[in-house]
Motif scaffolding. Sequence first.
Motif, PDB file in Angstrom:
ATOM      1  N   ALA A 144      42.210  45.391  96.753  1.00 48.73           N
ATOM      2  CA  ALA A 144      43.055  44.797  95.649  1.00 48.73           C
ATOM      3  C   ALA A 144      42.810  45.508  94.382  1.00 48.73           C
ATOM      4  CB  ALA A 144      42.829  43.182  95.325  1.00 48.73           C
ATOM      5  N   LYS A 145      41.578  46.009  94.198  1.00 49.66           N
ATOM      6  CA  LYS A 145      41.371  47.065  93.185  1.00 49.66           C
ATOM      7  C   LYS A 145      41.715  48.381  93.345  1.00 49.66           C
ATOM      8  CE  LYS A 145      36.860  44.495  91.764  1.00 49.66           C
ATOM      9  NZ  LYS A 145      35.419  44.587  91.791  1.00 49.66           N
ATOM     10  N   ALA A 146      41.808  48.712  94.696  1.00 48.88           N
ATOM     11  CA  ALA A 146      42.409  50.231  94.829  1.00 48.88           C
ATOM     12  C   ALA A 146      43.761  50.206  94.578  1.00 48.88           C
ATOM     13  CB  ALA A 146      42.023  50.266  96.470  1.00 48.88           C
ATOM     14  N   ILE A 147      44.464  49.161  94.894  1.00 44.10           N
ATOM     15  CA  ILE A 147      45.865  48.924  94.681  1.00 44.10           C
ATOM     16  C   ILE A 147      46.009  49.202  93.189  1.00 44.10           C
ATOM     17  CG2 ILE A 147      48.089  47.708  94.894  1.00 44.10           C
ATOM     18  CD1 ILE A 147      46.891  46.703  97.710  1.00 44.10           C
ATOM     19  N   TRP A 148      45.176  48.295  92.481  1.00 46.58           N
ATOM     20  CA  TRP A 148      45.399  48.170  90.972  1.00 46.58           C
ATOM     21  C   TRP A 148      45.103  49.484  90.336  1.00 46.58           C
ATOM     22  CZ3 TRP A 148      47.091  45.224  86.945  1.00 46.58           C
ATOM     23  CH2 TRP A 148      46.557  45.649  85.849  1.00 46.58           C
ATOM     24  N   GLN A 149      43.957  50.163  90.842  1.00 42.11           N
ATOM     25  CA  GLN A 149      43.584  51.471  90.082  1.00 42.11           C
ATOM     26  C   GLN A 149      44.524  52.487  90.407  1.00 42.11           C
ATOM     27  OE1 GLN A 149      41.211  52.233  88.310  1.00 42.11           O
ATOM     28  NE2 GLN A 149      40.384  54.362  88.645  1.00 42.11           N
ATOM     29  N   MET A 150      45.212  52.690  91.671  1.00 42.01           N
ATOM     30  CA  MET A 150      45.861  53.702  91.998  1.00 42.01           C
ATOM     31  C   MET A 150      47.644  53.351  91.806  1.00 42.01           C
ATOM     32  SD  MET A 150      44.415  55.060  95.634  1.00 42.01           S
ATOM     33  CE  MET A 150      44.420  53.631  96.549  1.00 42.01           C
ATOM     34  N   GLN A 151      47.845  52.366  91.923  1.00 41.54           N
ATOM     35  CA  GLN A 151      49.451  52.074  91.813  1.00 41.54           C
ATOM     36  C   GLN A 151      49.854  51.798  90.428  1.00 41.54           C
ATOM     37  OE1 GLN A 151      51.448  52.746  94.117  1.00 41.54           O
ATOM     38  NE2 GLN A 151      50.530  52.712  96.010  1.00 41.54           N
ATOM     39  N   ILE A 152      48.821  51.051  89.716  1.00 42.20           N
ATOM     40  CA  ILE A 152      49.130  50.512  88.479  1.00 42.20           C
ATOM     41  C   ILE A 152      48.670  51.036  87.373  1.00 42.20           C
ATOM     42  CG2 ILE A 152      49.104  48.239  86.902  1.00 42.20           C
ATOM     43  CD1 ILE A 152      50.603  47.752  89.668  1.00 42.20           C
ATOM     44  N   ARG A 153      47.451  51.468  87.461  1.00 41.64           N
ATOM     45  CA  ARG A 153      46.807  52.324  86.537  1.00 41.64           C
ATOM     46  C   ARG A 153      47.088  53.694  86.608  1.00 41.64           C
ATOM     47  NH1 ARG A 153      40.598  50.879  85.459  1.00 41.64           N
ATOM     48  NH2 ARG A 153      41.083  51.321  83.238  1.00 41.64           N
ATOM     49  N   LYS A 154      47.463  54.123  87.837  1.00 42.21           N
ATOM     50  CA  LYS A 154      47.623  55.556  88.190  1.00 42.21           C
ATOM     51  C   LYS A 154      46.398  56.515  88.077  1.00 42.21           C
ATOM     52  CE  LYS A 154      52.092  54.637  88.975  1.00 42.21           C
ATOM     53  NZ  LYS A 154      52.570  54.647  90.262  1.00 42.21           N
ATOM     54  N   ARG A 155      45.247  56.049  88.310  1.00 41.99           N
ATOM     55  CA  ARG A 155      44.078  56.708  88.402  1.00 41.99           C
ATOM     56  C   ARG A 155      43.543  56.714  89.756  1.00 41.99           C
ATOM     57  NH1 ARG A 155      40.725  53.856  83.168  1.00 41.99           N
ATOM     58  NH2 ARG A 155      42.398  54.549  81.482  1.00 41.99           N
ATOM     59  N   PRO A 156      42.535  57.750  90.041  1.00 46.31           N
ATOM     60  CA  PRO A 156      41.954  58.080  91.375  1.00 46.31           C
ATOM     61  C   PRO A 156      41.011  56.858  91.640  1.00 46.31           C
ATOM     62  CG  PRO A 156      40.725  59.138  89.780  1.00 46.31           C
ATOM     63  CD  PRO A 156      41.934  58.627  88.745  1.00 46.31           C
ATOM     64  N   PHE A 157      40.803  56.438  92.885  1.00 48.72           N
ATOM     65  CA  PHE A 157      39.981  55.432  93.434  1.00 48.72           C
ATOM     66  C   PHE A 157      38.713  55.907  93.931  1.00 48.72           C
ATOM     67  CE2 PHE A 157      38.881  52.095  96.541  1.00 48.72           C
ATOM     68  CZ  PHE A 157      38.703  51.184  95.650  1.00 48.72           C
ATOM     69  N   VAL A 158      38.593  57.367  94.264  1.00 47.62           N
ATOM     70  CA  VAL A 158      37.591  58.092  95.101  1.00 47.62           C
ATOM     71  C   VAL A 158      37.041  59.169  94.295  1.00 47.62           C
ATOM     72  CG1 VAL A 158      36.812  59.157  97.189  1.00 47.62           C
ATOM     73  CG2 VAL A 158      38.352  57.262  97.345  1.00 47.62           C
ATOM     74  N   LEU A 159      35.582  59.104  94.142  1.00 44.50           N
ATOM     75  CA  LEU A 159      35.123  60.292  93.675  1.00 44.50           C
ATOM     76  C   LEU A 159      34.468  61.144  94.570  1.00 44.50           C
ATOM     77  CD1 LEU A 159      33.921  62.258  91.304  1.00 44.50           C
ATOM     78  CD2 LEU A 159      31.948  60.658  91.222  1.00 44.50           C
TER      79      LEU A 159
END
Length: 324
Positions: A10-25
């Motif tokens: 869920a955090k991955a979806i929020w980070q990438m799809q909503i905030r438009k930010r990367p999930f992986v460094l």
Amino acid sequence: MTKYSPLIAAKAIWQMQIRKRPFVLSHAINSRCNMKCSFCEYWKTEGEEMKREDIFKLLEDARAFGILVYNAWTVEPLLREDLPEILAHAKQLGMVTSLITNGLLLEKRVDELKNLDYLSVSVDGTSSYKEIRGVSLDRIMPGIIKAKSIIKNPLLMNCVISGKNLDDIEELITMAKDMDVKISFEPMYEFGGIDEGTWNDMGIRDTDKYRRTVDRIIEMKKEGYPIINSYTYLKMVRDLRTEFVCHANEIILDVTADGSIENCRVHRSPIGHISEGIGNVWESTKKLRKDTARNCQKCLFFGYVENSLMYNFNLEVAQHYEWM
């Protein structure tokens, strides 16, 4: 099937799809290697490496930006003496940790990796391994066996399919099952910096045999062998088809050993530096990253393709790709 928890998903979806930010460094943690593989360009230039304190700051900035997965890779992470401290810092920040290694130092150092969640070892063949990598497979197998008994999550062996190892693939899959580890595949990417003679020797040239080999990988996945790739991806690999929308530079923040931020591992020109601030680089390069992805000829690195397909909510990939 190994998946992150529903909360992390869920955090991955929020980070990438909503905030438009990367999930992986994805962090090229050093610039040295203890193998000199002819098909690899990364080891040929030993450049500057970030100090531990700078890496700690990178991790803190990445976590504050919402990044939740830290992947340490290239050139050979286990050559870095302070790797355990770096992984520990990432874990203290609440990040999932992963590591990609050639395995040569794994038996010696795996006891230090108590803060590692996921481990991937490059294993490109059985009888062909020594010709491909320059050392005997027997040199890395004890480390894999030891790591399997220490790291709680399933261990992954990643195989790059080349013209050298087509006869080894079925045996390698069977070995993975017998060892109770996972296995992934991707085709060899012919980097422009490597001489033509190497590609004539290593590259995929017998396309009929190659297609039959990948068809067998697909069959063995259907038979229940521990292959983590999706069917969608494997068919793309079989046909050497790159008809997908790449989101690698939206999903992954790619940082080099000296702190440069790159678009991805194919487009290696720096687009910024961590000293500028992750958020600043991310915001200022939106158009550049979008244009780069749109104009790219695309690769078939499985992490890029599978996760791009997941980003686009491909149901088959969501069902059959084991996101490790």
